[in-house]
Scaffold this active site. Sequence first.
Site, PDB file in Angstrom:
ATOM      1  N   HIS A  18       0.839  -1.204   0.000  1.00 59.47           N
ATOM      2  CA  HIS A  18       0.000   0.000   0.000  1.00 59.47           C
ATOM      3  C   HIS A  18       0.875   1.255   0.000  1.00 59.47           C
ATOM      4  O   HIS A  18       0.636   2.192  -0.766  1.00 59.47           O
ATOM      5  CB  HIS A  18      -0.899   0.058   1.241  1.00 59.47           C
ATOM      6  CG  HIS A  18      -1.937  -0.987   1.326  1.00 59.47           C
ATOM      7  ND1 HIS A  18      -2.136  -1.728   2.466  1.00 59.47           N
ATOM      8  CD2 HIS A  18      -2.871  -1.407   0.427  1.00 59.47           C
ATOM      9  CE1 HIS A  18      -3.148  -2.567   2.268  1.00 59.47           C
ATOM     10  NE2 HIS A  18      -3.600  -2.395   1.042  1.00 59.47           N
ATOM     11  N   LYS A  42     -14.904  -8.183   4.236  1.00 60.55           N
ATOM     12  CA  LYS A  42     -13.761  -8.441   5.117  1.00 60.55           C
ATOM     13  C   LYS A  42     -14.109  -8.102   6.565  1.00 60.55           C
ATOM     14  O   LYS A  42     -14.910  -7.211   6.827  1.00 60.55           O
ATOM     15  CB  LYS A  42     -12.557  -7.582   4.693  1.00 60.55           C
ATOM     16  CG  LYS A  42     -12.006  -7.909   3.329  1.00 60.55           C
ATOM     17  CD  LYS A  42     -10.801  -7.038   3.020  1.00 60.55           C
ATOM     18  CE  LYS A  42     -10.235  -7.328   1.646  1.00 60.55           C
ATOM     19  NZ  LYS A  42      -9.086  -6.465   1.350  1.00 60.55           N
ATOM     20  N   ARG A  92      -1.686  -6.417  -8.574  1.00 60.90           N
ATOM     21  CA  ARG A  92      -0.589  -7.317  -8.209  1.00 60.90           C
ATOM     22  C   ARG A  92      -0.384  -8.425  -9.222  1.00 60.90           C
ATOM     23  O   ARG A  92       0.743  -8.887  -9.418  1.00 60.90           O
ATOM     24  CB  ARG A  92      -0.865  -7.962  -6.847  1.00 60.90           C
ATOM     25  CG  ARG A  92      -0.847  -6.991  -5.695  1.00 60.90           C
ATOM     26  CD  ARG A  92      -1.269  -7.666  -4.424  1.00 60.90           C
ATOM     27  NE  ARG A  92      -2.667  -8.099  -4.568  1.00 60.90           N
ATOM     28  CZ  ARG A  92      -3.406  -8.593  -3.617  1.00 60.90           C
ATOM     29  NH1 ARG A  92      -2.910  -8.776  -2.428  1.00 60.90           N
ATOM     30  NH2 ARG A  92      -4.664  -8.930  -3.829  1.00 60.90           N
ATOM     31  N   SER A 130      -3.519  -7.982   2.578  1.00 56.60           N
ATOM     32  CA  SER A 130      -3.867  -7.767   3.982  1.00 56.60           C
ATOM     33  C   SER A 130      -4.503  -9.009   4.581  1.00 56.60           C
ATOM     34  O   SER A 130      -4.212  -9.387   5.717  1.00 56.60           O
ATOM     35  CB  SER A 130      -4.811  -6.567   4.119  1.00 56.60           C
ATOM     36  OG  SER A 130      -4.154  -5.384   3.766  1.00 56.60           O
TER      37      SER A 130
END
Length: 164
Positions: A18, A42, A92, A130
């Site tokens: 991040h 999440k 990513r 994360s």
Amino acid sequence: MKKIGLFPGSFDPLTFGHLDLITRGSALFDELVVGIFTNTNKTSYFTPEEKSALLKEAVKNLPNVKIVLQPQVLTVKSAEDLGAQFLLRGVRNGEDLTYEQNIAAMNHHLAPTIETVFLLSDPKYTFISSSMLKEVLRFGGDISTFVPKHVNQALKEKVKQFEQ
């Protein structure tokens, strides 16, 4: 015209991936707003206020970066309210690209004047998420090489709270 970018995320926890995107994004825009949003898919370790404090500490050397809490608002609505013309998103891998393309298409449908800008993750961060870090931490693994020191410390304190 001032170029304002919005980098939305849940940042739970904030990772070096991040921070890399925030640093690179701050060089692209006159102002980069990092928006702390709620991801309903999440479970968060940190409150929005805790995330804000951790982010502010991490970006204190980037004068054109500002942190805002956007808990219950659409990303494009937030961008419009903030005067942001761009959404910054990190990619990513191929799986991320497909996911992010769909989000970008929906955002374009909702707000055609807001452009999504993709930055490829630095290769050393492509496997970090994360969610993965929380899983490793939960089972006693060391994630200190993936998060800033103050975030790692805050995570250790959270894990202790959950164990009680």
